[in-house]
Design a protein around this motif. Structure first.
Motif, PDB file in Angstrom:
ATOM      1  N   ILE A   8       0.842  -1.206   0.000  1.00  0.00           N
ATOM      2  CA  ILE A   8       0.000   0.000   0.000  1.00  0.00           C
ATOM      3  C   ILE A   8       0.876   1.254   0.000  1.00  0.00           C
ATOM      4  O   ILE A   8       0.642   2.196  -0.764  1.00  0.00           O
ATOM      5  CB  ILE A   8      -0.965  -0.012   1.204  1.00  0.00           C
ATOM      6  CG1 ILE A   8      -2.002  -1.134   1.038  1.00  0.00           C
ATOM      7  CG2 ILE A   8      -1.645   1.344   1.379  1.00  0.00           C
ATOM      8  CD1 ILE A   8      -2.826  -1.421   2.280  1.00  0.00           C
ATOM      9  N   LEU A   9       1.907   1.259   0.844  1.00  0.00           N
ATOM     10  CA  LEU A   9       2.814   2.416   0.900  1.00  0.00           C
ATOM     11  C   LEU A   9       3.527   2.637  -0.425  1.00  0.00           C
ATOM     12  O   LEU A   9       3.703   3.782  -0.858  1.00  0.00           O
ATOM     13  CB  LEU A   9       3.836   2.241   2.022  1.00  0.00           C
ATOM     14  CG  LEU A   9       3.322   2.439   3.432  1.00  0.00           C
ATOM     15  CD1 LEU A   9       4.414   2.107   4.442  1.00  0.00           C
ATOM     16  CD2 LEU A   9       2.814   3.851   3.643  1.00  0.00           C
ATOM     17  N   ALA A  16       0.081   9.719  -4.214  1.00  0.00           N
ATOM     18  CA  ALA A  16      -0.674   9.772  -2.957  1.00  0.00           C
ATOM     19  C   ALA A  16      -2.166   9.946  -3.190  1.00  0.00           C
ATOM     20  O   ALA A  16      -2.955   9.766  -2.268  1.00  0.00           O
ATOM     21  CB  ALA A  16      -0.145  10.902  -2.072  1.00  0.00           C
ATOM     22  N   ARG A  17      -2.574  10.274  -4.403  1.00  0.00           N
ATOM     23  CA  ARG A  17      -3.995  10.455  -4.707  1.00  0.00           C
ATOM     24  C   ARG A  17      -4.653   9.194  -5.242  1.00  0.00           C
ATOM     25  O   ARG A  17      -5.825   9.216  -5.622  1.00  0.00           O
ATOM     26  CB  ARG A  17      -4.153  11.576  -5.734  1.00  0.00           C
ATOM     27  CG  ARG A  17      -3.799  12.938  -5.187  1.00  0.00           C
ATOM     28  CD  ARG A  17      -3.983  14.023  -6.207  1.00  0.00           C
ATOM     29  NE  ARG A  17      -5.216  13.840  -6.964  1.00  0.00           N
ATOM     30  CZ  ARG A  17      -5.557  14.544  -8.020  1.00  0.00           C
ATOM     31  NH1 ARG A  17      -4.772  15.486  -8.452  1.00  0.00           N
ATOM     32  NH2 ARG A  17      -6.678  14.324  -8.652  1.00  0.00           N
ATOM     33  N   ARG A  49       2.606  12.437   6.391  1.00  0.00           N
ATOM     34  CA  ARG A  49       1.799  13.402   5.667  1.00  0.00           C
ATOM     35  C   ARG A  49       1.711  12.968   4.219  1.00  0.00           C
ATOM     36  O   ARG A  49       2.511  12.175   3.738  1.00  0.00           O
ATOM     37  CB  ARG A  49       2.376  14.806   5.753  1.00  0.00           C
ATOM     38  CG  ARG A  49       3.735  14.945   5.086  1.00  0.00           C
ATOM     39  CD  ARG A  49       4.315  16.323   5.256  1.00  0.00           C
ATOM     40  NE  ARG A  49       5.657  16.361   4.704  1.00  0.00           N
ATOM     41  CZ  ARG A  49       6.150  17.366   4.042  1.00  0.00           C
ATOM     42  NH1 ARG A  49       5.439  18.453   3.860  1.00  0.00           N
ATOM     43  NH2 ARG A  49       7.371  17.337   3.571  1.00  0.00           N
ATOM     44  N   PHE A  50       0.716  13.486   3.540  1.00  0.00           N
ATOM     45  CA  PHE A  50       0.585  13.307   2.102  1.00  0.00           C
ATOM     46  C   PHE A  50       1.078  14.600   1.476  1.00  0.00           C
ATOM     47  O   PHE A  50       0.791  15.687   1.968  1.00  0.00           O
ATOM     48  CB  PHE A  50      -0.873  13.042   1.713  1.00  0.00           C
ATOM     49  CG  PHE A  50      -1.359  11.700   2.182  1.00  0.00           C
ATOM     50  CD1 PHE A  50      -1.208  10.579   1.395  1.00  0.00           C
ATOM     51  CD2 PHE A  50      -1.967  11.566   3.415  1.00  0.00           C
ATOM     52  CE1 PHE A  50      -1.657   9.343   1.823  1.00  0.00           C
ATOM     53  CE2 PHE A  50      -2.425  10.337   3.857  1.00  0.00           C
ATOM     54  CZ  PHE A  50      -2.275   9.221   3.067  1.00  0.00           C
ATOM     55  N   THR A  51       1.835  14.493   0.403  1.00  0.00           N
ATOM     56  CA  THR A  51       2.429  15.678  -0.189  1.00  0.00           C
ATOM     57  C   THR A  51       2.314  15.614  -1.707  1.00  0.00           C
ATOM     58  O   THR A  51       1.878  14.606  -2.255  1.00  0.00           O
ATOM     59  CB  THR A  51       3.897  15.830   0.256  1.00  0.00           C
ATOM     60  OG1 THR A  51       4.407  17.073  -0.222  1.00  0.00           O
ATOM     61  CG2 THR A  51       4.760  14.701  -0.240  1.00  0.00           C
ATOM     62  N   ILE A  52       2.714  16.666  -2.357  1.00  0.00           N
ATOM     63  CA  ILE A  52       2.699  16.696  -3.817  1.00  0.00           C
ATOM     64  C   ILE A  52       4.092  17.031  -4.322  1.00  0.00           C
ATOM     65  O   ILE A  52       4.919  17.594  -3.605  1.00  0.00           O
ATOM     66  CB  ILE A  52       1.683  17.724  -4.363  1.00  0.00           C
ATOM     67  CG1 ILE A  52       2.047  19.136  -3.919  1.00  0.00           C
ATOM     68  CG2 ILE A  52       0.280  17.360  -3.964  1.00  0.00           C
ATOM     69  CD1 ILE A  52       1.256  20.214  -4.635  1.00  0.00           C
ATOM     70  N   SER A  53       4.320  16.697  -5.557  1.00  0.00           N
ATOM     71  CA  SER A  53       5.551  17.061  -6.241  1.00  0.00           C
ATOM     72  C   SER A  53       5.154  17.970  -7.389  1.00  0.00           C
ATOM     73  O   SER A  53       4.201  17.686  -8.113  1.00  0.00           O
ATOM     74  CB  SER A  53       6.243  15.800  -6.758  1.00  0.00           C
ATOM     75  OG  SER A  53       7.414  16.116  -7.442  1.00  0.00           O
TER      76      SER A  53
END
Length: 137
Positions: A8-9, A16-17, A49-53
Protein backbone atom coordinates in the motif's frame (compact mmCIF):
# COMPACT_ATOMS: atom_id res chain seq x y z
CA UNK A 1 3.94 -3.43 9.47
CA UNK A 2 3.47 -6.38 7.15
CA UNK A 3 3.81 -7.02 3.42
CA UNK A 4 0.34 -5.64 2.65
CA UNK A 5 1.19 -2.36 4.41
CA UNK A 6 4.41 -2.14 2.38
CA UNK A 7 2.52 -2.72 -0.89
CA UNK A 8 0.00 0.00 0.00
CA UNK A 9 2.81 2.42 0.90
CA UNK A 10 4.62 1.71 -2.38
CA UNK A 11 1.51 2.65 -4.34
CA UNK A 12 0.93 5.81 -2.28
CA UNK A 13 4.58 6.86 -2.70
CA UNK A 14 4.13 6.83 -6.46
CA UNK A 15 0.84 8.75 -6.29
CA UNK A 16 -0.67 9.77 -2.96
CA UNK A 17 -4.00 10.46 -4.71
CA UNK A 18 -4.51 6.85 -5.80
CA UNK A 19 -8.08 5.90 -4.83
CA UNK A 20 -8.41 3.20 -2.19
CA UNK A 21 -10.51 1.13 -4.61
CA UNK A 22 -7.65 1.15 -7.13
CA UNK A 23 -5.12 0.22 -4.44
CA UNK A 24 -7.43 -2.58 -3.26
CA UNK A 25 -7.61 -4.00 -6.79
CA UNK A 26 -3.84 -3.88 -7.17
CA UNK A 27 -3.07 -5.56 -3.84
CA UNK A 28 -6.06 -7.91 -4.08
CA UNK A 29 -7.96 -6.90 -0.95
CA UNK A 30 -11.03 -4.82 -0.11
CA UNK A 31 -11.29 -1.04 -0.16
CA UNK A 32 -12.21 -1.10 3.54
CA UNK A 33 -9.04 -2.99 4.39
CA UNK A 34 -6.94 -0.44 2.50
CA UNK A 35 -8.74 2.47 4.21
CA UNK A 36 -8.27 0.88 7.66
CA UNK A 37 -4.60 0.12 6.98
CA UNK A 38 -3.89 3.69 5.81
CA UNK A 39 -5.71 5.18 8.81
CA UNK A 40 -3.75 2.91 11.20
CA UNK A 41 -0.44 3.85 9.54
CA UNK A 42 -1.39 7.52 9.93
CA UNK A 43 -2.31 6.99 13.61
CA UNK A 44 1.01 5.16 14.16
CA UNK A 45 2.94 7.94 12.37
CA UNK A 46 4.19 5.53 9.72
CA UNK A 47 2.58 7.94 7.25
CA UNK A 48 3.55 11.43 8.39
CA UNK A 49 1.80 13.40 5.67
CA UNK A 50 0.58 13.31 2.10
CA UNK A 51 2.43 15.68 -0.19
CA UNK A 52 2.70 16.70 -3.82
CA UNK A 53 5.55 17.06 -6.24
CA UNK A 54 5.49 20.05 -8.57
CA UNK A 55 7.33 21.34 -11.59
CA UNK A 56 7.34 25.01 -10.67
CA UNK A 57 10.60 26.03 -12.26
CA UNK A 58 11.99 26.61 -8.79
CA UNK A 59 15.48 25.59 -7.78
CA UNK A 60 15.60 22.57 -5.53
CA UNK A 61 18.65 21.69 -3.49
CA UNK A 62 19.96 19.65 -0.61
CA UNK A 63 21.78 21.62 2.05
CA UNK A 64 24.01 19.32 4.07
CA UNK A 65 24.75 20.83 7.45
CA UNK A 66 27.36 19.92 10.05
CA UNK A 67 26.81 20.99 13.65
CA UNK A 68 29.12 21.07 16.66
CA UNK A 69 29.40 17.77 18.57
CA UNK A 70 27.81 19.16 21.74
CA UNK A 71 24.67 20.36 19.93
CA UNK A 72 21.14 18.95 20.18
CA UNK A 73 20.76 18.07 16.50
CA UNK A 74 17.04 17.38 16.89
CA UNK A 75 16.38 20.88 18.22
CA UNK A 76 18.33 22.47 15.35
CA UNK A 77 16.50 20.25 12.83
CA UNK A 78 13.09 21.18 14.23
CA UNK A 79 13.94 24.89 14.05
CA UNK A 80 15.14 24.62 10.44
CA UNK A 81 12.02 22.64 9.48
CA UNK A 82 10.03 25.82 10.15
CA UNK A 83 11.86 27.76 7.44
CA UNK A 84 9.48 28.50 4.58
CA UNK A 85 11.47 26.99 1.69
CA UNK A 86 12.38 23.78 3.55
CA UNK A 87 10.40 20.76 2.33
CA UNK A 88 12.13 18.05 4.35
CA UNK A 89 14.66 17.76 7.13
CA UNK A 90 16.65 14.59 7.69
CA UNK A 91 19.01 13.87 10.57
CA UNK A 92 21.70 11.71 8.99
CA UNK A 93 24.87 9.86 9.85
CA UNK A 94 28.19 10.53 8.17
CA UNK A 95 30.16 13.66 7.43
CA UNK A 96 27.15 15.96 7.90
CA UNK A 97 24.45 15.85 10.57
CA UNK A 98 21.39 17.41 8.94
CA UNK A 99 20.12 17.51 5.36
CA UNK A 100 17.58 20.12 4.30
CA UNK A 101 15.68 19.50 1.07
CA UNK A 102 14.66 22.95 -0.11
CA UNK A 103 12.55 24.45 -2.87
CA UNK A 104 13.50 28.07 -3.56
CA UNK A 105 12.35 30.49 -6.25
CA UNK A 106 15.87 30.84 -7.66
CA UNK A 107 19.56 30.40 -6.85
CA UNK A 108 19.48 33.60 -4.79
CA UNK A 109 16.85 31.95 -2.58
CA UNK A 110 19.07 28.90 -2.15
CA UNK A 111 22.01 31.15 -1.31
CA UNK A 112 19.90 33.03 1.25
CA UNK A 113 19.11 29.70 2.96
CA UNK A 114 22.78 28.75 2.99
CA UNK A 115 23.56 32.09 4.64
CA UNK A 116 20.71 31.61 7.11
CA UNK A 117 22.03 28.15 8.02
CA UNK A 118 25.59 29.43 8.41
CA UNK A 119 24.32 32.20 10.69
CA UNK A 120 23.13 29.59 13.20
CA UNK A 121 25.71 29.41 16.00
CA UNK A 122 25.51 25.59 16.13
CA UNK A 123 26.43 25.18 12.44
CA UNK A 124 30.08 24.46 11.68
CA UNK A 125 29.86 23.52 7.98
CA UNK A 126 27.57 23.40 4.97
CA UNK A 127 27.63 21.66 1.62
CA UNK A 128 25.05 22.29 -1.08
CA UNK A 129 23.90 20.07 -3.92
CA UNK A 130 21.48 21.36 -6.55
CA UNK A 131 18.86 18.81 -7.55
CA UNK A 132 18.94 18.61 -11.31
CA UNK A 133 16.25 15.99 -11.89
CA UNK A 134 14.03 13.67 -9.85
CA UNK A 135 12.67 10.27 -10.75
CA UNK A 136 9.77 8.93 -8.74
CA UNK A 137 10.21 5.28 -7.87
Amino acid sequence: MDELDRQILDILRRDARTPYTEIADEVETSEGTVRNRVERMMDDNVIERFTISTRTGNVQAMLEIGVAVDVDTKAVSERMAEWEEVDRVWMVSGEQDIVLVVDAADTRGVNDLITKARDQEEVVSTKTRLILEKQLG
